[in-house]
Design a protein around this motif. Sequence first.
Motif, PDB file in Angstrom:
ATOM      1  N   PRO A  44      76.115 -56.701  27.185  1.00  0.00           N
ATOM      2  CA  PRO A  44      77.540 -57.065  27.173  1.00  0.00           C
ATOM      3  C   PRO A  44      78.385 -56.175  26.258  1.00  0.00           C
ATOM      4  CG  PRO A  44      76.191 -59.036  27.052  1.00  0.00           C
ATOM      5  CD  PRO A  44      75.263 -57.863  26.900  1.00  0.00           C
ATOM      6  N   VAL A  45      77.784 -55.684  25.189  1.00  0.00           N
ATOM      7  CA  VAL A  45      78.495 -54.759  24.292  1.00  0.00           C
ATOM      8  C   VAL A  45      78.848 -53.481  25.053  1.00  0.00           C
ATOM      9  CG1 VAL A  45      78.365 -53.453  22.135  1.00  0.00           C
ATOM     10  CG2 VAL A  45      77.245 -55.694  22.289  1.00  0.00           C
ATOM     11  N   ILE A  46      77.878 -52.953  25.773  1.00  0.00           N
ATOM     12  CA  ILE A  46      78.073 -51.724  26.546  1.00  0.00           C
ATOM     13  C   ILE A  46      79.110 -51.953  27.648  1.00  0.00           C
ATOM     14  CG2 ILE A  46      76.935 -50.063  28.083  1.00  0.00           C
ATOM     15  CD1 ILE A  46      74.317 -50.712  26.436  1.00  0.00           C
ATOM     16  N   ILE A  47      79.028 -53.083  28.325  1.00  0.00           N
ATOM     17  CA  ILE A  47      79.976 -53.385  29.399  1.00  0.00           C
ATOM     18  C   ILE A  47      81.397 -53.486  28.840  1.00  0.00           C
ATOM     19  CG2 ILE A  47      80.682 -55.157  31.066  1.00  0.00           C
ATOM     20  CD1 ILE A  47      77.654 -55.538  31.620  1.00  0.00           C
ATOM     21  N   GLY A  48      81.553 -54.137  27.698  1.00  0.00           N
ATOM     22  CA  GLY A  48      82.871 -54.211  27.066  1.00  0.00           C
ATOM     23  C   GLY A  48      83.417 -52.836  26.732  1.00  0.00           C
ATOM     24  N   ALA A  49      82.540 -51.954  26.250  1.00  0.00           N
ATOM     25  CA  ALA A  49      82.950 -50.590  25.904  1.00  0.00           C
ATOM     26  C   ALA A  49      83.354 -49.803  27.151  1.00  0.00           C
ATOM     27  CB  ALA A  49      81.814 -49.878  25.183  1.00  0.00           C
ATOM     28  N   ILE A  50      82.647 -50.000  28.253  1.00  0.00           N
ATOM     29  CA  ILE A  50      82.957 -49.290  29.498  1.00  0.00           C
ATOM     30  C   ILE A  50      84.271 -49.805  30.093  1.00  0.00           C
ATOM     31  CG2 ILE A  50      82.231 -48.998  31.914  1.00  0.00           C
ATOM     32  CD1 ILE A  50      79.310 -48.935  30.801  1.00  0.00           C
ATOM     33  N   LEU A  51      84.430 -51.109  30.125  1.00  0.00           N
ATOM     34  CA  LEU A  51      85.607 -51.699  30.782  1.00  0.00           C
ATOM     35  C   LEU A  51      86.897 -51.516  29.981  1.00  0.00           C
ATOM     36  CD1 LEU A  51      84.188 -55.067  32.173  1.00  0.00           C
ATOM     37  CD2 LEU A  51      84.545 -52.919  33.401  1.00  0.00           C
ATOM     38  N   GLU A  52      86.813 -51.633  28.650  1.00  0.00           N
ATOM     39  CA  GLU A  52      88.043 -51.628  27.844  1.00  0.00           C
ATOM     40  C   GLU A  52      88.023 -50.681  26.655  1.00  0.00           C
ATOM     41  OE1 GLU A  52      90.870 -52.866  28.593  1.00  0.00           O
ATOM     42  OE2 GLU A  52      90.297 -54.121  30.282  1.00  0.00           O
ATOM     43  N   GLY A  53      86.966 -49.901  26.482  1.00  0.00           N
ATOM     44  CA  GLY A  53      86.965 -48.891  25.439  1.00  0.00           C
ATOM     45  C   GLY A  53      86.153 -49.230  24.199  1.00  0.00           C
ATOM     46  N   PRO A  54      86.064 -48.254  23.293  1.00  0.00           N
ATOM     47  CA  PRO A  54      85.218 -48.379  22.107  1.00  0.00           C
ATOM     48  C   PRO A  54      85.610 -49.511  21.154  1.00  0.00           C
ATOM     49  CG  PRO A  54      85.928 -46.111  22.431  1.00  0.00           C
ATOM     50  CD  PRO A  54      86.665 -46.936  23.409  1.00  0.00           C
ATOM     51  N   GLY A  91      78.812 -50.356  20.783  1.00  0.00           N
ATOM     52  CA  GLY A  91      80.051 -50.354  21.564  1.00  0.00           C
ATOM     53  C   GLY A  91      80.881 -49.106  21.365  1.00  0.00           C
ATOM     54  N   ILE A  92      80.938 -48.632  20.137  1.00  0.00           N
ATOM     55  CA  ILE A  92      81.739 -47.443  19.846  1.00  0.00           C
ATOM     56  C   ILE A  92      81.151 -46.218  20.544  1.00  0.00           C
ATOM     57  CG2 ILE A  92      82.492 -45.886  18.004  1.00  0.00           C
ATOM     58  CD1 ILE A  92      82.617 -48.447  16.186  1.00  0.00           C
ATOM     59  N   LEU A  93      79.856 -45.988  20.376  1.00  0.00           N
ATOM     60  CA  LEU A  93      79.233 -44.799  20.979  1.00  0.00           C
ATOM     61  C   LEU A  93      79.144 -44.911  22.499  1.00  0.00           C
ATOM     62  CD1 LEU A  93      76.502 -43.968  18.331  1.00  0.00           C
ATOM     63  CD2 LEU A  93      78.716 -42.873  18.677  1.00  0.00           C
ATOM     64  N   ALA A  94      78.863 -46.108  23.008  1.00  0.00           N
ATOM     65  CA  ALA A  94      78.831 -46.277  24.467  1.00  0.00           C
ATOM     66  C   ALA A  94      80.219 -46.036  25.054  1.00  0.00           C
ATOM     67  CB  ALA A  94      78.339 -47.678  24.832  1.00  0.00           C
ATOM     68  N   GLY A  95      81.249 -46.527  24.391  1.00  0.00           N
ATOM     69  CA  GLY A  95      82.616 -46.341  24.879  1.00  0.00           C
ATOM     70  C   GLY A  95      83.028 -44.890  24.913  1.00  0.00           C
ATOM     71  N   TYR A  96      82.744 -44.156  23.852  1.00  0.00           N
ATOM     72  CA  TYR A  96      83.117 -42.739  23.830  1.00  0.00           C
ATOM     73  C   TYR A  96      82.261 -41.903  24.768  1.00  0.00           C
ATOM     74  CZ  TYR A  96      86.561 -43.322  20.170  1.00  0.00           C
ATOM     75  OH  TYR A  96      87.680 -43.699  19.474  1.00  0.00           O
ATOM     76  N   SER A  97      80.970 -42.221  24.895  1.00  0.00           N
ATOM     77  CA  SER A  97      80.137 -41.457  25.830  1.00  0.00           C
ATOM     78  C   SER A  97      80.611 -41.692  27.267  1.00  0.00           C
ATOM     79  CB  SER A  97      78.655 -41.809  25.673  1.00  0.00           C
ATOM     80  OG  SER A  97      78.398 -43.136  26.068  1.00  0.00           O
ATOM     81  N   TYR A  98      81.060 -42.906  27.573  1.00  0.00           N
ATOM     82  CA  TYR A  98      81.587 -43.198  28.902  1.00  0.00           C
ATOM     83  C   TYR A  98      82.855 -42.387  29.167  1.00  0.00           C
ATOM     84  CZ  TYR A  98      83.703 -45.732  32.768  1.00  0.00           C
ATOM     85  OH  TYR A  98      84.281 -46.047  33.970  1.00  0.00           O
ATOM     86  N   LYS A  99      83.722 -42.304  28.186  1.00  0.00           N
ATOM     87  CA  LYS A  99      84.983 -41.573  28.347  1.00  0.00           C
ATOM     88  C   LYS A  99      84.777 -40.068  28.530  1.00  0.00           C
ATOM     89  CE  LYS A  99      88.260 -44.545  26.004  1.00  0.00           C
ATOM     90  NZ  LYS A  99      89.368 -44.562  25.075  1.00  0.00           N
ATOM     91  N   VAL A 106      77.313 -41.759  36.746  1.00  0.00           N
ATOM     92  CA  VAL A 106      76.632 -41.028  35.666  1.00  0.00           C
ATOM     93  C   VAL A 106      77.148 -41.523  34.317  1.00  0.00           C
ATOM     94  CG1 VAL A 106      76.274 -38.765  34.612  1.00  0.00           C
ATOM     95  CG2 VAL A 106      76.205 -39.004  37.098  1.00  0.00           C
ATOM     96  N   ALA A 107      78.458 -41.710  34.209  1.00  0.00           N
ATOM     97  CA  ALA A 107      79.061 -42.155  32.952  1.00  0.00           C
ATOM     98  C   ALA A 107      78.554 -43.538  32.555  1.00  0.00           C
ATOM     99  CB  ALA A 107      80.582 -42.156  33.076  1.00  0.00           C
ATOM    100  N   VAL A 108      78.451 -44.445  33.508  1.00  0.00           N
ATOM    101  CA  VAL A 108      77.974 -45.796  33.214  1.00  0.00           C
ATOM    102  C   VAL A 108      76.521 -45.743  32.756  1.00  0.00           C
ATOM    103  CG1 VAL A 108      77.455 -48.061  34.229  1.00  0.00           C
ATOM    104  CG2 VAL A 108      79.620 -46.928  34.750  1.00  0.00           C
ATOM    105  N   GLY A 109      75.683 -44.994  33.467  1.00  0.00           N
ATOM    106  CA  GLY A 109      74.277 -44.862  33.080  1.00  0.00           C
ATOM    107  C   GLY A 109      74.106 -44.240  31.707  1.00  0.00           C
ATOM    108  N   LEU A 110      74.887 -43.188  31.426  1.00  0.00           N
ATOM    109  CA  LEU A 110      74.809 -42.559  30.101  1.00  0.00           C
ATOM    110  C   LEU A 110      75.307 -43.489  29.000  1.00  0.00           C
ATOM    111  CD1 LEU A 110      75.829 -38.846  30.735  1.00  0.00           C
ATOM    112  CD2 LEU A 110      73.618 -39.715  30.005  1.00  0.00           C
ATOM    113  N   ALA A 111      76.366 -44.224  29.266  1.00  0.00           N
ATOM    114  CA  ALA A 111      76.865 -45.180  28.279  1.00  0.00           C
ATOM    115  C   ALA A 111      75.808 -46.238  27.974  1.00  0.00           C
ATOM    116  CB  ALA A 111      78.153 -45.830  28.771  1.00  0.00           C
ATOM    117  N   ALA A 112      75.119 -46.710  29.006  1.00  0.00           N
ATOM    118  CA  ALA A 112      74.050 -47.696  28.805  1.00  0.00           C
ATOM    119  C   ALA A 112      72.908 -47.099  27.994  1.00  0.00           C
ATOM    120  CB  ALA A 112      73.545 -48.201  30.157  1.00  0.00           C
ATOM    121  N   ALA A 113      72.541 -45.856  28.310  1.00  0.00           N
ATOM    122  CA  ALA A 113      71.462 -45.196  27.573  1.00  0.00           C
ATOM    123  C   ALA A 113      71.863 -44.954  26.117  1.00  0.00           C
ATOM    124  CB  ALA A 113      71.097 -43.875  28.254  1.00  0.00           C
ATOM    125  N   PHE A 114      73.073 -44.416  25.893  1.00  0.00           N
ATOM    126  CA  PHE A 114      73.523 -44.164  24.521  1.00  0.00           C
ATOM    127  C   PHE A 114      73.663 -45.457  23.726  1.00  0.00           C
ATOM    128  CE2 PHE A 114      75.129 -39.909  25.936  1.00  0.00           C
ATOM    129  CZ  PHE A 114      74.375 -39.166  25.034  1.00  0.00           C
TER     130      PHE A 114
END
Length: 168
Positions: A44-54, A91-99, A106-114
């Motif tokens: 859920p932390v990663i999903i929050g970062a992807i949907l609304e940012g770091p 959340g911070i690193l997943a959000g920035y890696s997604y951006k 690819v961005a979603v998968g990388l954000a989840a991995a990071f």
Amino acid sequence: MELDTQKITLVGILGAVTVILGMTPLGFVPVPTPAGSATIMHVPVIIGAILEGPVVGGLVGFVFGVFSFLRAGNPFVADPLIGILPRIFIGILAGYSYKLINKESVAVGLAAAFGTLTNTIGVLGLAVWRGYLPLAAAIGIGFTHGLPEIVVAIIITILLVKVLNNIR
């Protein structure tokens, strides 16, 4: 960045999902490793970062960290530096890696991995630094437990973000 009603609501909902995952077996996916399961409480932390940012991801991570700290099952997570700080950075690193990546899947998968790597390396690295674990034990846990968590997090995150984006 301004926290509007939508972002605050998302933090509350995803924070609640994190707590539910941690208090029930839903937060632990069986995998064939010595640990026997991979935690998904950080998803859920990663999903929050992807949907609304770091910032949103960091706030959901804070909820995850406080919950982990309060329910610590081992001594090093009862250390607030280890129990809370790495979870905020998920959340911070997943959000920035997604951006940083333009291709959605690819961005979603990388954000989840990071995000998952941030949790694993952050918690285990701080546990070693603070003297709770020897380095060799942390590396062993990282490989046997962390790698399956990365795979599980990538799969679940890609599926959930796809569904949530279709709903939006």
